[in-house]
Design a protein around this motif. Structure first.
Motif, mmCIF file in Angstrom:
data_model
loop_
_atom_site.group_PDB
_atom_site.id
_atom_site.type_symbol
_atom_site.label_atom_id
_atom_site.label_comp_id
_atom_site.label_asym_id
_atom_site.label_seq_id
_atom_site.Cartn_x
_atom_site.Cartn_y
_atom_site.Cartn_z
ATOM 1 N N LEU A 156 -3.066 9.260 -44.971
ATOM 2 C CA LEU A 156 -2.312 10.206 -45.764
ATOM 3 C C LEU A 156 -1.101 9.043 -46.371
ATOM 4 O O LEU A 156 -0.313 9.572 -47.265
ATOM 5 C CB LEU A 156 -1.641 11.064 -44.906
ATOM 6 C CG LEU A 156 -2.725 12.137 -44.459
ATOM 7 C CD1 LEU A 156 -1.895 13.458 -43.778
ATOM 8 C CD2 LEU A 156 -3.182 12.755 -45.622
ATOM 9 N N VAL A 157 -1.148 7.945 -45.818
ATOM 10 C CA VAL A 157 -0.163 6.879 -46.510
ATOM 11 C C VAL A 157 -1.153 5.631 -47.248
ATOM 12 O O VAL A 157 -0.463 4.949 -47.529
ATOM 13 C CB VAL A 157 0.704 6.363 -45.504
ATOM 14 C CG1 VAL A 157 1.772 7.675 -44.913
ATOM 15 C CG2 VAL A 157 0.061 5.660 -44.146
ATOM 16 N N ALA A 158 -2.314 5.717 -47.032
ATOM 17 C CA ALA A 158 -3.117 4.478 -47.685
ATOM 18 C C ALA A 158 -3.297 4.811 -49.207
ATOM 19 O O ALA A 158 -2.939 5.985 -49.735
ATOM 20 C CB ALA A 158 -4.297 4.672 -47.002
ATOM 21 N N LYS A 159 -3.608 3.829 -49.724
ATOM 22 C CA LYS A 159 -3.834 3.912 -51.251
ATOM 23 C C LYS A 159 -4.878 4.886 -51.540
ATOM 24 O O LYS A 159 -6.058 4.771 -51.059
ATOM 25 C CB LYS A 159 -4.493 2.334 -51.741
ATOM 26 C CG LYS A 159 -4.465 2.602 -53.348
ATOM 27 C CD LYS A 159 -4.466 0.850 -53.668
ATOM 28 C CE LYS A 159 -4.369 0.874 -55.179
ATOM 29 N NZ LYS A 159 -5.721 1.240 -55.737
ATOM 30 N N ALA A 160 -4.742 5.774 -52.347
ATOM 31 C CA ALA A 160 -5.734 6.971 -52.760
ATOM 32 C C ALA A 160 -6.779 6.320 -53.721
ATOM 33 O O ALA A 160 -6.480 5.854 -54.451
ATOM 34 C CB ALA A 160 -5.004 8.141 -53.168
ATOM 35 N N PRO A 161 -7.896 7.245 -53.790
ATOM 36 C CA PRO A 161 -8.537 8.032 -52.694
ATOM 37 C C PRO A 161 -8.672 7.077 -51.439
ATOM 38 O O PRO A 161 -9.403 6.086 -51.580
ATOM 39 C CB PRO A 161 -9.552 8.477 -53.194
ATOM 40 C CG PRO A 161 -10.096 7.730 -54.276
ATOM 41 C CD PRO A 161 -8.841 6.988 -54.706
ATOM 42 N N ALA A 162 -8.083 7.558 -50.374
ATOM 43 C CA ALA A 162 -8.552 7.014 -49.092
ATOM 44 C C ALA A 162 -10.041 7.711 -48.740
ATOM 45 O O ALA A 162 -10.100 8.973 -48.614
ATOM 46 C CB ALA A 162 -7.633 7.518 -48.066
ATOM 47 N N VAL A 163 -11.016 6.861 -48.331
ATOM 48 C CA VAL A 163 -12.323 7.287 -47.809
ATOM 49 C C VAL A 163 -12.378 7.235 -46.259
ATOM 50 O O VAL A 163 -12.226 6.241 -45.775
ATOM 51 C CB VAL A 163 -13.180 6.288 -48.483
ATOM 52 C CG1 VAL A 163 -14.776 6.869 -47.959
ATOM 53 C CG2 VAL A 163 -13.385 6.421 -49.973
ATOM 54 N N LEU A 164 -12.306 8.370 -45.802
ATOM 55 C CA LEU A 164 -12.641 8.479 -44.353
ATOM 56 C C LEU A 164 -14.064 8.515 -43.966
ATOM 57 O O LEU A 164 -14.706 9.536 -44.188
ATOM 58 C CB LEU A 164 -11.855 9.648 -43.697
ATOM 59 C CG LEU A 164 -10.405 9.684 -43.634
ATOM 60 C CD1 LEU A 164 -9.520 10.713 -43.291
ATOM 61 C CD2 LEU A 164 -9.792 8.526 -42.612
ATOM 62 N N VAL A 165 -14.402 7.377 -43.171
ATOM 63 C CA VAL A 165 -16.035 7.478 -42.773
ATOM 64 C C VAL A 165 -16.097 8.001 -41.514
ATOM 65 O O VAL A 165 -15.664 7.658 -40.476
ATOM 66 C CB VAL A 165 -16.273 5.910 -42.910
ATOM 67 C CG1 VAL A 165 -17.751 5.869 -42.667
ATOM 68 C CG2 VAL A 165 -15.938 5.288 -44.077
ATOM 69 N N ASP A 166 -16.796 9.200 -41.399
ATOM 70 C CA ASP A 166 -16.993 10.120 -40.312
ATOM 71 C C ASP A 166 -18.329 9.479 -39.511
ATOM 72 O O ASP A 166 -19.565 9.932 -39.761
ATOM 73 C CB ASP A 166 -17.177 11.335 -40.614
ATOM 74 C CG ASP A 166 -17.430 12.453 -39.664
ATOM 75 O OD1 ASP A 166 -17.423 11.950 -38.444
ATOM 76 O OD2 ASP A 166 -17.498 13.741 -39.652
ATOM 77 N N THR A 167 -18.260 8.465 -38.896
ATOM 78 C CA THR A 167 -19.233 7.780 -38.177
ATOM 79 C C THR A 167 -20.250 8.336 -37.192
ATOM 80 O O THR A 167 -21.482 8.039 -37.167
ATOM 81 C CB THR A 167 -18.987 6.356 -37.721
ATOM 82 O OG1 THR A 167 -17.960 6.526 -36.772
ATOM 83 C CG2 THR A 167 -18.182 5.617 -38.642
#
Ligand SMILES: [Zn+2]
Length: 494
Positions: free
Chosen positions: A290-301
Motif C-alpha cells: 500500500l506504500v510501494a510504487k504502483a502497481p504493486a504486484v503481490l505474489v500469492d506463492t
C-alpha cells in the motif's frame, strides 16, 4: 524423412485433490492430426518449434496428438492409457523415422509416480532400441534415470519464465534430423544433487541460476556436446525423482556426458544455501504494497495456479479488505459464483461467498457484496512470447465484480494462471493503472507483469504450493534431501 510430432504435458501436484481427467485435457488442449498443427503452429511453444524446425521439402511431418492440461493433481490412469494408445497406434500407422515428443517432466499418474519415464519407456519398448526419440522438457521437470535411459536425447527449457520454448522445439527438430541422417549418435547422462531448489530462485535471469545456466551454455560451445539442460525441478510432487536434474547429451561420449553432468550437479550442490528463500506473510506484504510504487504486484506463492494449486485462495484478498486497499485486482477460481453473476445480470448488485472452497489450505471463504460489471466468455489471445507458450487462452465463463473502493474480483470458471495480461485487459482492466495486482504464481507471471509492475512483493501465503519445504508433508521423496536434512553426498538418485 518422416518425423512424428506429439505432446503429452502435465505438471502434477501430488498434494492436490483435483485429478487431471479427460475433461481437464479437453478443456485446455487435445488436438489430433491436422488440429495439432492448427492450434500449435503459431504458438511460442516447443510444438510450434517442432513444426517450424521440420518445415522443409525433405521432411514429412506426421502430427499425432498434443494433450495438455492445467497443472493440478495426478493424471488419471484412463486418460494416460488413452494417450499411450493413440501415440502407439499413430506411430504404427505413420511408420516415421523418428519422434519429437513434448513432455513436461513432472507428470505423475494415479497408477505411476514417474509418468514421463513410463511414457518414454513404453515407447522405447514398442519402437525398438535404435528408433530416434527426442524429448523436450519443461525446466520444472523432476527427471528420472528411466526417462534418460529410454530417450535418445532430451532438451529442457533454459529460461524461467519459459520464453524460449519455441527455440527449444526448433533445436530438438534440428537434432532429430541430424540423428536420422546419421550425423550424430547422442548419448546422455544425468545428475541429481540431493536437494530442493526453492521455487522463488527459479528466475534464470538472476543468481544463483544465472551463472549456472551460463556455464551450461559455455559447455555447448564444444561441438561434441549436443545439449546441456539444468532443471531446478518441481517441489510439489512427493515422488522419488523430485529435485533438480542436470542432463548432458554428447555425441557418443558417455564418459564425458557423465563427467560434465556430475560437475554441474556439484556446482548446484555447492550453492545450495543460496537456493533457499524466506518471505513476508500476507499482513506485512499488504502493508508494504500500500506504500510501494504502483502497481504493486503481490505474489500469492502458496496458491500458485501454475504449480497445481486451487486458485481460490483468499489470504491476500482478506488482508486487502482488512487494510482498506483500493484499486486492486484479485482473480479467483469461482465457477458457482460466476453462474450466480450470470443469473443476477450485468449492472446488478450481488452477494457472494468467494474463495476457499476447493480445499482448506488457502484461507476461509469471504462474504462480499459488489456490482456485476461484466460477463465474458473468458477466451483471449496472447500474441507475445509468454510463459507456457500458449496463444489461445480460456478462463471459461468469467465475471468481473466490483466491490467498494474499486476492488475488482475476476471470477473464472476454470482455474487460470496469470501468464498473460490478456486475462485482465480482455475485461477492460488497465493493469498499469491499478494500485495492487495479486498474481497466483511464483515466477512464471514475470514475463507478463515485469513490463508494467511498479513494485513486486513475494508473499509467504499458506497453500499446497507453499515456498517453505519444511511445511510439506513429504512421504515418497528420497532422503536425505537438503534443506530438510543436510544431505549426504552426491547423486543419490542415480
Ligand atoms: Zn515450468
Amino acid at each position: 524423412m518422416r518425423i512424428a510430432v506429439a505432446g503429452f504435458m502435465h505438471e502434477s501436484n501430488t498434494l492436490s485433490p483435483m485429478r487431471a481427467d479427460k475433461q481437464a485435457f479437453l478443456a485446455q488442449g487435445w488436438d489430433e492430426g491436422q488440429a495439432l498443427v492448427e492450434r500449435w503452429a503459431r504458438a511460442h511453444h516447443e510444438v510450434g518449434g517442432f513444426l517450424e524446425g521440420l518445415a522443409d521439402d525433405d521432411v514429412q511431418i506426421a502430427p499425432l496428438l498434443m494433450a495438455w492440461a492445467t497443472p493440478c493433481g495426478p493424471v488419471e490412469e484412463a486418460v494416460f492409457e488413452e494417450v499411450m494408445q493413440k501415440l502407439l497406434t499413430g506411430l504404427e500407422r505413420e511408420q516415421p523415422d523418428g519422434l519429437l515428443l513434448a513432455l513436461h517432466g513432472a507428470m505423475v499418474a494415479t497408477h505411476e509416480e514417474d509418468g514421463d519415464g513410463l511414457v518414454v519407456e513404453r515407447l522405447r519398448k514398442a519402437l525398438g532400441p535404435d528408433f530416434p526419440i527426442v524429448v523436450t522438457l519443461d525446466l520444472h521437470g523432476n527427471i528420472s534415470p528411466r526417462l534418460v535411459e529410454n530417450a535418445t536425447a532430451a532438451i529442457a527449457y533454459r529460461s524461467c519464465p519459459h520464453i524460449d520454448q519455441r527455440e527449444r522445439g526448433i533445436q530438438a527438430a534440428g537434432m532429430i534430423r541430424r540423428i536420422v541422417r546419421g550425423d550424430v549418435r547422442p548419448t546422455m547422462a544425468l545428475a541429481k544433487p540431493p536437494m530442493i531448489v526453492n521455487i522463488m530462485v527459479h528466475d534464470t535471469s538472476r543468481e544463483p541460476l544465472l551463472s549456472i545456466m551460463n556455464e551450461a551454455r559455455r559447455l555447448e560451445d564444444d561441438p561434441d556436446i549436443l545439449a546441456v539442460s539444468v532443471l531446478p525441478g518441481f517441489a510439489y510432487a512427493d515422488v522419488p525423482q523430485m529435485g533438480p536434474t542436470v542432463i548432458v547429451v554428447t555425441d557418443g561420449d558417455k564418459a564425458r556426458a557423465t563427467q560434465e553432468a556430475d560437475r554441474l550437479g556439484q556446482i548446484i550442490w555447492d550453492r545450495r544455501e543460496e537456493m533457499n528463500r524466506t518471505l513476508p506473510d500476507a499482513t506485512e506484504a499488504v502493508r508494504q504494497a500500500l506504500v510501494a510504487k504502483a502497481p504493486a504486484v503481490l505474489v500469492d506463492t502458496g496458491d500458485n495456479v501454475g504449480g497445481g494449486s486451487a486458485g481460490d485462495g483468499t489470504t491476500i484478498l482478506r488482508e486487502l479488505l482488512n487494510q482498506g486497499a483500493t484499486d486492486s485486482v484479485v482473480c479467483l477460481y469461482a465457477p458457482d459464483e460466476v453462474a450466480l453473476c450470470a443469473v443476477v445480470g450485468v449492472g446488478q448488485m450481488v452477494d457472494l461467498v468467494v474463495g476457499g472452497k476447493v480445499d482448506s489450505l488457502h484461507g476461509e471463504p469471504i462474504s462480499v457484496t459488489g456490482k456485476v460489471r461484466l460477463l465474458h466468455d473468458g477466451d483471449y489471445e496472447e500474441p507475445l512470447a509468454r510463459h507456457g507458450g500458449r496463444r489461445f487462452h480460456s478462463m471459461g465463463m468469467t465475471a468481473l465484480v466490483e466491490l467498494n473502493d474499486r476492488i475488482f474480483l475476476v471470477l473464472t470458471t476454470q482455474r487460470h494462471p496469470p501468464f498473460s495480461l490478456g486475462q485482465l485487459t480482455c475485461l477492460g482492466i488497465q493493469p498499469e493503472r491499478m494500485r495492487v495486482l495479486v498474481v497466483k504464481a511464483a515466477i512464471a507471471y514475470r514475463a507478463a507483469y515485469l513490463p508494467i509492475a511498479g513494485s513486486i512483493i513475494e508473499v509467504d501465503t499458506p497453500g499446497m504450493t507453499t515456498v517453505n519445504p519444511h511445511r510439506m508433508a513429504y512421504r515418497r521423496i528420497r532422503r536425505p534431501l537438503y534443506p530438510l536434512e543436510e544431505g549426504g553426498g552426491q547423486n543419490s538418485c542415480r
